[in-house]
Scaffold this motif. Structure first.
Motif, mmCIF file in Angstrom:
data_model
loop_
_atom_site.group_PDB
_atom_site.id
_atom_site.type_symbol
_atom_site.label_atom_id
_atom_site.label_comp_id
_atom_site.label_asym_id
_atom_site.label_seq_id
_atom_site.Cartn_x
_atom_site.Cartn_y
_atom_site.Cartn_z
ATOM 1 N N GLU A 240 0.786 -1.341 -0.023
ATOM 2 C CA GLU A 240 0.004 0.046 0.047
ATOM 3 C C GLU A 240 0.962 1.131 0.126
ATOM 4 O OE1 GLU A 240 -3.474 2.216 2.523
ATOM 5 O OE2 GLU A 240 -2.717 0.254 3.112
ATOM 6 N N GLN A 241 0.487 2.436 -0.856
ATOM 7 C CA GLN A 241 1.492 3.337 -0.950
ATOM 8 C C GLN A 241 1.106 4.497 -0.050
ATOM 9 O OE1 GLN A 241 3.781 3.406 -3.990
ATOM 10 N NE2 GLN A 241 3.573 1.408 -3.214
ATOM 11 N N ILE A 242 2.235 5.355 0.413
ATOM 12 C CA ILE A 242 1.927 6.404 1.022
ATOM 13 C C ILE A 242 0.981 7.517 0.285
ATOM 14 C CG2 ILE A 242 3.024 8.351 2.389
ATOM 15 C CD1 ILE A 242 5.472 6.587 2.790
ATOM 16 N N GLU B 185 15.080 14.128 -9.961
ATOM 17 C CA GLU B 185 14.998 12.786 -10.570
ATOM 18 C C GLU B 185 14.419 11.950 -9.337
ATOM 19 O OE1 GLU B 185 17.576 11.089 -13.183
ATOM 20 O OE2 GLU B 185 18.647 12.828 -13.556
ATOM 21 N N PRO B 186 12.961 11.951 -9.088
ATOM 22 C CA PRO B 186 12.608 11.131 -7.813
ATOM 23 C C PRO B 186 12.878 9.796 -8.207
ATOM 24 C CG PRO B 186 10.731 12.175 -9.096
ATOM 25 C CD PRO B 186 12.114 12.491 -9.640
ATOM 26 N N PHE B 187 13.248 8.816 -7.242
ATOM 27 C CA PHE B 187 13.297 7.605 -7.279
ATOM 28 C C PHE B 187 13.148 6.845 -6.002
ATOM 29 C CE2 PHE B 187 16.244 3.992 -6.954
ATOM 30 C CZ PHE B 187 16.048 3.340 -8.049
ATOM 31 N N MET B 188 12.379 5.474 -6.322
ATOM 32 C CA MET B 188 11.673 4.769 -5.196
ATOM 33 C C MET B 188 12.804 4.434 -4.145
ATOM 34 S SD MET B 188 9.722 1.107 -5.417
ATOM 35 C CE MET B 188 11.419 0.056 -5.471
ATOM 36 N N PHE B 189 12.289 5.067 -2.901
ATOM 37 C CA PHE B 189 13.248 4.789 -1.674
ATOM 38 C C PHE B 189 12.717 3.769 -0.727
ATOM 39 C CE2 PHE B 189 10.546 8.591 -0.915
ATOM 40 C CZ PHE B 189 10.122 8.437 0.593
ATOM 41 N N HIS B 190 11.258 3.308 -0.978
ATOM 42 C CA HIS B 190 10.929 1.996 -0.571
ATOM 43 C C HIS B 190 9.631 1.677 -1.085
ATOM 44 C CE1 HIS B 190 8.029 4.525 1.842
ATOM 45 N NE2 HIS B 190 9.054 5.216 2.626
ATOM 46 N N THR B 191 9.225 0.668 -0.831
ATOM 47 C CA THR B 191 8.182 -0.150 -1.462
ATOM 48 C C THR B 191 6.411 0.678 -1.555
ATOM 49 O OG1 THR B 191 7.742 -1.726 0.283
ATOM 50 C CG2 THR B 191 9.081 -2.579 -1.774
ATOM 51 N N ALA B 192 6.525 1.407 -0.360
ATOM 52 C CA ALA B 192 5.485 2.051 -0.090
ATOM 53 C C ALA B 192 5.541 3.533 -0.863
ATOM 54 C CB ALA B 192 5.358 2.283 1.657
ATOM 55 N N CYS B 193 6.430 3.788 -1.473
ATOM 56 C CA CYS B 193 6.627 5.091 -2.092
ATOM 57 C C CYS B 193 7.229 4.887 -3.526
ATOM 58 C CB CYS B 193 7.168 6.020 -1.355
ATOM 59 S SG CYS B 193 7.131 7.862 -1.924
ATOM 60 N N PHE C 176 8.249 10.170 -4.114
ATOM 61 C CA PHE C 176 7.931 11.358 -3.180
ATOM 62 C C PHE C 176 6.448 11.390 -2.832
ATOM 63 C CE2 PHE C 176 6.516 12.724 -7.473
ATOM 64 C CZ PHE C 176 5.480 13.623 -7.336
ATOM 65 N N HIS C 177 6.321 11.874 -1.707
ATOM 66 C CA HIS C 177 4.963 12.256 -1.348
ATOM 67 C C HIS C 177 4.660 13.585 -0.789
ATOM 68 C CE1 HIS C 177 6.151 11.220 2.968
ATOM 69 N NE2 HIS C 177 6.723 10.676 2.443
#
Length: 217
Positions: free
Chosen positions: A3-5, A35-43, A47-48
């Motif tokens: 589940e995403q933030i 350049e946003p990059f996935m930093f954990h599976t919930a994001c 970015f959020h």
């Protein structure tokens, strides 16, 4: 899938979810050279954010982002600091190294200071977004309709699951119209349930689904 933030949207002090919108994304880090990059599976998008809508405009208020290269640009005068730090870390240690590249200012995170790139956070922002389009916000889940509507449409945040629905028209960051569609959707939910009476399966259920549709206005 994890589940995403979710981004947060506030209007008159109340928290809403973004259900749908026309036009481009409300905010794009690429517009600032990041350049946003996935930093954990919930994001997965990297970015959020937290947004605030007033009767006059839409603003970006907070942002947490992980840049692929550890370069974070100032946004509307707001300067980033390190994200995901322990509460006991001092304000000085949260500072990022200021660099200038091709006459552009960035704040750089690397391992030279012992911390590395763990993302950046922007707080106390008041950046008016140059967005144009219509956004639909929802809150107050209708528990009775959530299960039946979500199973039918396979869309978790489908508008029919929310008691309060606002369609907000925005032009270049300025709010030009706020349309409360809550009563209209309640009428559609009643029509949906009436259409299912005595025959909750088969073609009638498929037809009833269309009674819940409501275009952005």
């Amino acid at each position: 899938m994890t589940e995403q933030i979710r981004d947060q949207y506030f209007y008159k002090g109340e928290s809403y979810l973004l259900l749908e919108n026309t036009g481009p994304d409300l905010f794009s880090p690429q517009d600032f050279g990041m350049e946003p990059f996935m930093f954990h599976t919930a994001c997965s998008c990297g970015f959020h954010a937290k947004y605030e809508i007033t009767d006059g405009a839409i603003y970006l208020k907070e942002l947490t982002i992980y840049d692929r290269n550890g370069r974070y640009a100032p946004i509307g005068g707001a300067v980033p600091e390190r994200a995901n730090m322990r509460p006991d870390v001092s304000p000085k240690e949260r500072e990022l190294k200021k660099v200038v590249e091709d006459d552009k200012v960035f704040y750089f995170a690397d391992r030279s200071d012992g911390y590395g790139n763990h993302g950046a956070q922007y707080s106390n922002m008041n950046y008016q977004l140059p967005f144009s389009g219509i956004i639909r916000l929802g809150k107050d889940v209708d528990a009775e309709s959530t299960i039946e509507v979500n199973i039918l449409t396979l869309v978790v945040n489908y508008a029919a699951s929310y008691k309060t629905i606002l369609d907000i028209a925005i032009e270049q960051g300025k709010v030009v119209r706020i349309n409360d569609r809550s009563a209209e959707m309640e009428t559609k939910r009643r029509a949906y349930r009436e259409a299912l009476e005595g025959n909750p399966k088969g073609s009638r259920k498929t037809h009833a689904c269309y009674l819940l549709q409501m275009e952005l206005q």
